[in-house]
Design an enzyme around this catalytic site. Structure first.
Site, PDB file in Angstrom:
ATOM      1  N   ASP A 106      -7.118  28.793 -59.359  1.00 15.38           N
ATOM      2  CA  ASP A 106      -8.394  29.495 -59.204  1.00 15.38           C
ATOM      3  C   ASP A 106      -8.956  29.320 -57.799  1.00 15.38           C
ATOM      4  OD1 ASP A 106     -10.370  31.225 -59.967  1.00 15.38           O
ATOM      5  OD2 ASP A 106     -11.066  30.021 -61.645  1.00 15.38           O
ATOM      6  N   HIS A 135      -9.088  38.443 -66.993  1.00 19.55           N
ATOM      7  CA  HIS A 135     -10.045  37.547 -66.342  1.00 19.55           C
ATOM      8  C   HIS A 135     -11.435  37.851 -66.899  1.00 19.55           C
ATOM      9  CE1 HIS A 135     -12.659  35.889 -63.192  1.00 19.55           C
ATOM     10  NE2 HIS A 135     -11.656  35.059 -62.949  1.00 19.55           N
TER      11      HIS A 135
END
Length: 378
Positions: A336, A205
């Site tokens: 997300d 990430h």
């Protein structure tokens, strides 16, 4: 940073904090770009029963909010969107969008800036909070990536093994640089070796840049815009994050990580973090300079060692471009959440014009295979 007031912060920071990026724009553009709405509706109706596993779904805790937030306005924003809610609000949003499972990961930068025993203890507590909380309370609805104390690599490797073997975690998620080093640095070989030994992936990430990088690339002399967080968003979800992850991927390839660990599995999000756009440029321009230093052509590592998720980029044209270069067997669905709306993205994907078999692979089957799990039967 100065406080700009809660209302102003909320208005300016839709994309702040964990990679929503272009979620609102993407959803609109996906609709506006649809040249055959009747066909899309027919496909969506055909695939209305499609199960989904969300592979990049974010959470936080009061401790983590305090550790990683800019100011009280930022904390208020993150609390308002439900980042620290791991109960009925999150389950309700999952049910409304038809998301069967969320794979949880801690809000960036997690505990990566916390050194020593404090970081080790904090990572352990965060992981156990998930096990004793939502994973136990809502069986089958939540899985998780481990939070690791990466400033202590040996301890991080041990926590990865403990969380996988004892708690059933699916791998780990990292957030950008770790004290100005990336995972290609020899310091982190214990973590990579343990991931390989456990046969679990590491999700890359994005994270915020080091201070000197921020000053060179993203800072502004216009104080008015600093007060509006333009430089912060510019360095993060507005642009910088996506370049940062792709840079880390190329570093890992060119510096021989996958030659040393050929079975290492890496996941990246946000529809490839720009990889589909740059793929041919990277492969063509980096091919000759690396042919004597790598065991395989540079493009082959993207095929052999990487998986890509759709998180926060529900744009069909980007998915088409991604599938031009990356096998449909290596693409997974993600939302997300809570920085992007679950239902907008599941609705988008139900209407995508792909064969049903390919859509099942992306929606849940590839995740089932990679993580050795099954979507729970309702």
């Amino acid at each position: 940073m100065k406080s700009m007031g809660r209302r102003g912060f909320l208005a300016a920071s839709t994309a702040l904090g964990a990679g929503a990026g272009l979620s609102v724009y993407a959803a609109v553009s996906a609709t506006d770009g649809n040249k055959n709405p009747d066909k899309t509706a027919d496909i969506a109706l055909r695939d209305r029963d499609l199960p989904f596993i969300g592979t990049e779904e974010t959470f936080s805790t009061p401790t983590l909010l305090k550790l990683n937030s800019i100011n009280q306005d930022h904390i208020a924003f993150l609390e308002e969107i439900g980042l620290s809610d791991l109960g009925q609000r999150r389950i309700g949003d999952m049910d409304a969008g038809g998301l069967n499972v969320q794979i949880l990961s801690a809000h960036t930068p997690s505990v990566q800036n916390v050194p020593g025993q404090r970081g080790i203890d904090l990572a352990y507590r965060l992981n156990r909070q998930l096990v004793d909380g939502p994973i136990a309370k809502y069986p089958g609805r939540f899985k998780a990536f481990a939070t690791l104390p990466l400033q202590s690599p040996e301890a991080a490797a041990d926590e990865l093994e403990r969380s996988v073997r004892e708690d059933g975690f699916l791998g780990a998620l990292t957030n950008g640089h770790i004290a100005k080093k990336y995972l290609d640095h020899p310091d982190f070989e214990p973590v990579l070796a343990r991931a390989v030994a456990l046969d679990v992936p590491i999700y890359l990430h994005p994270g915020y840049p080091a201070d000197e990088v921020f000053k060179i690339y993203y800072s502004t002399t216009r104080s008015k815009y600093t007060e509006e967080y333009q430089d912060y968003i510019f360095s993060g979800s507005g642009y910088g994050w996506h370049q940062e992850v792709l840079t880390q991927c190329i570093r890992m390839i060119t510096y021989g990580v996958f030659d040393r660990f050929p079975k290492l599995k890496i996941i990246i999000g946000h529809m490839g973090e720009g990889l589909p756009f740059y793929y041919e440029r990277i492969v063509n321009d980096m091919g000759e300079p690396t042919e004597d230093s790598l065991e395989k052509p540079i493009g082959q590592y993207f095929q052999d060692n990487f998986w890509v998720t759709t998180s926060a980029f529900p744009q069909t044209e980007l998915l088409d471009l991604l599938l031009k270069y990356i096998s449909v067997d290596r693409v997974m669905f993600a939302t997300d959440y809570p920085f992007a709306d679950i239902k907008e993205q599941t609705d988008w994907f139900r209407g995508v014009d792909l064969p049903r078999e390919d859509k099942e692979k992306i929606a849940f089957r590839n995740a089932e295979k990679l993580f050795r799990m099954k979507v729970p039967v309702k």
